[in-house]
Scaffold this motif. Sequence first.
Motif, PDB file in Angstrom:
ATOM      1  N   ALA A 191       0.425  -0.895   0.187  1.00  0.00           N
ATOM      2  CA  ALA A 191      -0.102  -0.010   0.269  1.00  0.00           C
ATOM      3  C   ALA A 191       1.152   1.527   0.544  1.00  0.00           C
ATOM      4  O   ALA A 191       1.744   1.538   0.774  1.00  0.00           O
ATOM      5  CB  ALA A 191      -0.686   0.155   1.326  1.00  0.00           C
ATOM      6  N   LEU A 192       0.683   2.328  -0.827  1.00  0.00           N
ATOM      7  CA  LEU A 192       1.682   3.344  -1.031  1.00  0.00           C
ATOM      8  C   LEU A 192       0.607   4.325  -0.187  1.00  0.00           C
ATOM      9  O   LEU A 192      -1.016   5.226  -0.576  1.00  0.00           O
ATOM     10  CB  LEU A 192       2.306   3.566  -2.280  1.00  0.00           C
ATOM     11  CG  LEU A 192       2.664   1.749  -2.807  1.00  0.00           C
ATOM     12  CD1 LEU A 192       2.580   2.680  -4.804  1.00  0.00           C
ATOM     13  CD2 LEU A 192       4.258   2.057  -2.589  1.00  0.00           C
ATOM     14  N   LEU A 193       1.121   5.058   0.317  1.00  0.00           N
ATOM     15  CA  LEU A 193       0.314   6.634   0.935  1.00  0.00           C
ATOM     16  C   LEU A 193       0.966   7.492   0.326  1.00  0.00           C
ATOM     17  O   LEU A 193       2.067   7.485  -0.054  1.00  0.00           O
ATOM     18  CB  LEU A 193       1.323   6.704   2.631  1.00  0.00           C
ATOM     19  CG  LEU A 193       0.436   5.823   3.022  1.00  0.00           C
ATOM     20  CD1 LEU A 193       0.655   5.833   4.285  1.00  0.00           C
ATOM     21  CD2 LEU A 193      -0.915   4.912   3.390  1.00  0.00           C
ATOM     22  N   GLY A 194       0.046   8.680  -0.130  1.00  0.00           N
ATOM     23  CA  GLY A 194       0.109  10.043  -1.574  1.00  0.00           C
ATOM     24  C   GLY A 194       1.395  10.726  -0.040  1.00  0.00           C
ATOM     25  O   GLY A 194       1.234  10.628   0.718  1.00  0.00           O
ATOM     26  N   THR A 214      -1.873   6.651 -10.622  1.00  0.00           N
ATOM     27  CA  THR A 214      -1.843   6.176 -12.560  1.00  0.00           C
ATOM     28  C   THR A 214      -1.264   4.900 -12.277  1.00  0.00           C
ATOM     29  O   THR A 214      -1.667   3.857 -12.957  1.00  0.00           O
ATOM     30  CB  THR A 214      -1.751   6.713 -13.174  1.00  0.00           C
ATOM     31  OG1 THR A 214      -1.886   8.598 -12.892  1.00  0.00           O
ATOM     32  CG2 THR A 214      -1.171   6.237 -14.177  1.00  0.00           C
ATOM     33  N   TRP A 215      -0.130   5.022 -11.926  1.00  0.00           N
ATOM     34  CA  TRP A 215       0.903   3.814 -11.698  1.00  0.00           C
ATOM     35  C   TRP A 215      -0.244   2.332 -11.255  1.00  0.00           C
ATOM     36  O   TRP A 215       0.021   1.121 -11.527  1.00  0.00           O
ATOM     37  CB  TRP A 215       2.303   4.040 -11.763  1.00  0.00           C
ATOM     38  CG  TRP A 215       3.146   2.494 -11.234  1.00  0.00           C
ATOM     39  CD1 TRP A 215       3.241   2.174 -12.703  1.00  0.00           C
ATOM     40  CD2 TRP A 215       3.439   1.761 -10.532  1.00  0.00           C
ATOM     41  NE1 TRP A 215       3.909   0.794 -12.633  1.00  0.00           N
ATOM     42  CE2 TRP A 215       3.808   1.109 -11.013  1.00  0.00           C
ATOM     43  CE3 TRP A 215       3.514   1.619  -8.953  1.00  0.00           C
ATOM     44  CZ2 TRP A 215       5.433  -0.363 -10.072  1.00  0.00           C
ATOM     45  CZ3 TRP A 215       3.943   0.829  -8.442  1.00  0.00           C
ATOM     46  CH2 TRP A 215       4.725  -0.245  -9.192  1.00  0.00           C
ATOM     47  N   ALA A 216      -0.617   2.768 -10.150  1.00  0.00           N
ATOM     48  CA  ALA A 216      -0.734   1.720  -9.275  1.00  0.00           C
ATOM     49  C   ALA A 216      -2.380   1.164  -9.183  1.00  0.00           C
ATOM     50  O   ALA A 216      -1.975  -0.010  -9.823  1.00  0.00           O
ATOM     51  CB  ALA A 216      -0.828   2.186  -7.552  1.00  0.00           C
ATOM     52  N   SER A 217      -2.783   1.723  -9.898  1.00  0.00           N
ATOM     53  CA  SER A 217      -4.537   1.722 -10.455  1.00  0.00           C
ATOM     54  C   SER A 217      -3.471   0.191 -11.461  1.00  0.00           C
ATOM     55  O   SER A 217      -5.070  -0.566 -12.364  1.00  0.00           O
ATOM     56  CB  SER A 217      -5.235   2.351 -10.820  1.00  0.00           C
ATOM     57  OG  SER A 217      -4.501   2.927 -12.167  1.00  0.00           O
ATOM     58  N   ARG A 218      -2.712   0.221 -12.368  1.00  0.00           N
ATOM     59  CA  ARG A 218      -2.306  -0.691 -13.405  1.00  0.00           C
ATOM     60  C   ARG A 218      -1.710  -2.142 -13.048  1.00  0.00           C
ATOM     61  O   ARG A 218      -1.133  -3.383 -14.001  1.00  0.00           O
ATOM     62  CB  ARG A 218      -1.744  -0.377 -14.224  1.00  0.00           C
ATOM     63  CG  ARG A 218      -2.861   1.256 -15.022  1.00  0.00           C
ATOM     64  CD  ARG A 218      -1.422   2.402 -15.816  1.00  0.00           C
ATOM     65  NE  ARG A 218      -2.244   2.980 -16.886  1.00  0.00           N
ATOM     66  CZ  ARG A 218      -1.431   3.924 -17.081  1.00  0.00           C
ATOM     67  NH1 ARG A 218      -0.438   4.171 -17.088  1.00  0.00           N
ATOM     68  NH2 ARG A 218      -1.992   5.663 -18.067  1.00  0.00           N
ATOM     69  N   GLN A 219      -1.737  -1.791 -11.938  1.00  0.00           N
ATOM     70  CA  GLN A 219      -0.603  -2.484 -11.039  1.00  0.00           C
ATOM     71  C   GLN A 219      -1.596  -4.165 -10.166  1.00  0.00           C
ATOM     72  O   GLN A 219      -2.648  -4.126  -9.450  1.00  0.00           O
ATOM     73  CB  GLN A 219       0.361  -2.386 -10.214  1.00  0.00           C
ATOM     74  CG  GLN A 219       1.323  -1.624 -11.017  1.00  0.00           C
ATOM     75  CD  GLN A 219       1.610  -2.133 -12.343  1.00  0.00           C
ATOM     76  OE1 GLN A 219       2.248  -2.921 -12.193  1.00  0.00           O
ATOM     77  NE2 GLN A 219       1.506  -0.861 -12.878  1.00  0.00           N
ATOM     78  N   ALA A 276      -1.608  -0.968  -3.783  1.00  0.00           N
ATOM     79  CA  ALA A 276      -2.807  -0.065  -3.568  1.00  0.00           C
ATOM     80  C   ALA A 276      -2.388   1.308  -2.795  1.00  0.00           C
ATOM     81  O   ALA A 276      -1.094   1.605  -2.524  1.00  0.00           O
ATOM     82  CB  ALA A 276      -3.394  -0.202  -2.099  1.00  0.00           C
ATOM     83  N   TYR A 277      -2.476   1.928  -3.756  1.00  0.00           N
ATOM     84  CA  TYR A 277      -3.163   3.835  -3.578  1.00  0.00           C
ATOM     85  C   TYR A 277      -3.695   4.189  -2.990  1.00  0.00           C
ATOM     86  O   TYR A 277      -5.071   4.573  -2.903  1.00  0.00           O
ATOM     87  CB  TYR A 277      -2.337   4.502  -5.236  1.00  0.00           C
ATOM     88  CG  TYR A 277      -2.556   6.168  -4.429  1.00  0.00           C
ATOM     89  CD1 TYR A 277      -1.450   6.653  -4.065  1.00  0.00           C
ATOM     90  CD2 TYR A 277      -3.746   7.055  -4.538  1.00  0.00           C
ATOM     91  CE1 TYR A 277      -0.966   8.004  -4.368  1.00  0.00           C
ATOM     92  CE2 TYR A 277      -3.059   8.674  -4.289  1.00  0.00           C
ATOM     93  CZ  TYR A 277      -2.217   8.772  -4.235  1.00  0.00           C
ATOM     94  OH  TYR A 277      -1.422  10.004  -3.717  1.00  0.00           O
ATOM     95  N   ILE A 278      -3.176   4.901  -1.570  1.00  0.00           N
ATOM     96  CA  ILE A 278      -3.713   5.447  -0.415  1.00  0.00           C
ATOM     97  C   ILE A 278      -4.298   6.941  -0.541  1.00  0.00           C
ATOM     98  O   ILE A 278      -3.062   7.212  -0.284  1.00  0.00           O
ATOM     99  CB  ILE A 278      -3.868   5.068   0.846  1.00  0.00           C
ATOM    100  CG1 ILE A 278      -3.561   3.207   0.606  1.00  0.00           C
ATOM    101  CG2 ILE A 278      -4.676   5.415   1.194  1.00  0.00           C
ATOM    102  CD1 ILE A 278      -3.724   2.661   1.721  1.00  0.00           C
ATOM    103  N   ASP A 279      -5.317   7.766  -0.589  1.00  0.00           N
ATOM    104  CA  ASP A 279      -4.837   9.047  -1.000  1.00  0.00           C
ATOM    105  C   ASP A 279      -4.897   9.689   0.426  1.00  0.00           C
ATOM    106  O   ASP A 279      -6.431   9.993   1.257  1.00  0.00           O
ATOM    107  CB  ASP A 279      -6.366   9.625  -1.485  1.00  0.00           C
ATOM    108  CG  ASP A 279      -5.984  11.863  -1.887  1.00  0.00           C
ATOM    109  OD1 ASP A 279      -5.422  11.914  -1.439  1.00  0.00           O
ATOM    110  OD2 ASP A 279      -7.302  11.516  -2.273  1.00  0.00           O
ATOM    111  N   VAL A 280      -3.828  10.132   1.295  1.00  0.00           N
ATOM    112  CA  VAL A 280      -4.329  11.065   2.134  1.00  0.00           C
ATOM    113  C   VAL A 280      -3.890  12.507   2.209  1.00  0.00           C
ATOM    114  O   VAL A 280      -4.518  13.321   3.046  1.00  0.00           O
ATOM    115  CB  VAL A 280      -2.595  10.682   3.664  1.00  0.00           C
ATOM    116  CG1 VAL A 280      -3.307   9.043   3.620  1.00  0.00           C
ATOM    117  CG2 VAL A 280      -1.938  10.853   2.658  1.00  0.00           C
ATOM    118  N   PHE A 281      -3.866  13.262   0.936  1.00  0.00           N
ATOM    119  CA  PHE A 281      -3.201  14.172   0.489  1.00  0.00           C
ATOM    120  C   PHE A 281      -4.915  14.979   0.735  1.00  0.00           C
ATOM    121  O   PHE A 281      -4.560  16.179   1.131  1.00  0.00           O
ATOM    122  CB  PHE A 281      -2.471  14.170  -0.553  1.00  0.00           C
ATOM    123  CG  PHE A 281      -2.485  14.974  -1.070  1.00  0.00           C
ATOM    124  CD1 PHE A 281      -1.507  16.432  -0.952  1.00  0.00           C
ATOM    125  CD2 PHE A 281      -3.336  16.973  -2.091  1.00  0.00           C
ATOM    126  CE1 PHE A 281      -0.770  17.382  -1.525  1.00  0.00           C
ATOM    127  CE2 PHE A 281      -3.306  17.453  -2.726  1.00  0.00           C
ATOM    128  CZ  PHE A 281      -1.461  18.480  -2.677  1.00  0.00           C
TER     129      PHE A 281
END
Length: 236
Positions: free
Chosen positions: A156-159, A182-187, A191-196
């Motif tokens: 899981a990648l935190l923004g 965008t990159w994570a959505s194709r993998q 997961a990309y987690i939007d904390v921004f």
Amino acid sequence: MRTQHLPAARAVLAAALIVLGLLAGCAGRNVVQAPLDPVSSPEWATDMARFAAEDVATPPPARPVVFTGSSSVRMWESLKRDFPGVTVLNRGFGGSQVRDAVWYAEEVALRYRPRQIVLYAGDNDISEGRTPAQVVADTRAFVARVQSALPGTPVALLGIKPSPSRVHLLGFQRETNEALRTWASRQRNIAYIDVFTPMLGADGLPREELFIADRLHMNAAGYALWREIIGPYLLR
């Protein structure tokens, strides 16, 4: 770009093997992987020694969800309390950049055979002048390192969070976050987690009430917000 000395011969050899492994893995897919830049500071060797000592003194739990990255992770003192139904392990090292997590992936994550890895990094990278493209490339290298050693392990990648002290970097942070999303959505298993976005006020600026006096690191309210955002993504 600053030039840094690597911390020790062992780290040099281990990291060189990591890079060679990434290159070999990419070669089979006809993808050219740029060489990984040196660590951002030689001081991380001290943190790695501390983690090793902690593991001896208190054996880590089996298959934890490992949180790693920079100071926003390291300073999360309530991490275990915030996720009582999840076995978590904090391996943040303050001031670090994404490339440091790649160099030290074994020490901060892989050796624990985690059920999931949560990475927060990129904040310091942008502050130190690295570009969004470099942050994304380094993040991809970290994921490749994980997938090579522990195939199928979710990451899981935190923004990058917005903060009042780095408000002048909001544009670069947005660009980086969008590229990561965008990159994570194709993998698979990423997961990309939007904390921004939730940390911005109605005026589009970072919410001051989420930060301690330095206006960079979060207070209890900031971590409570992160708990609510991140919790649904964690594996139990």
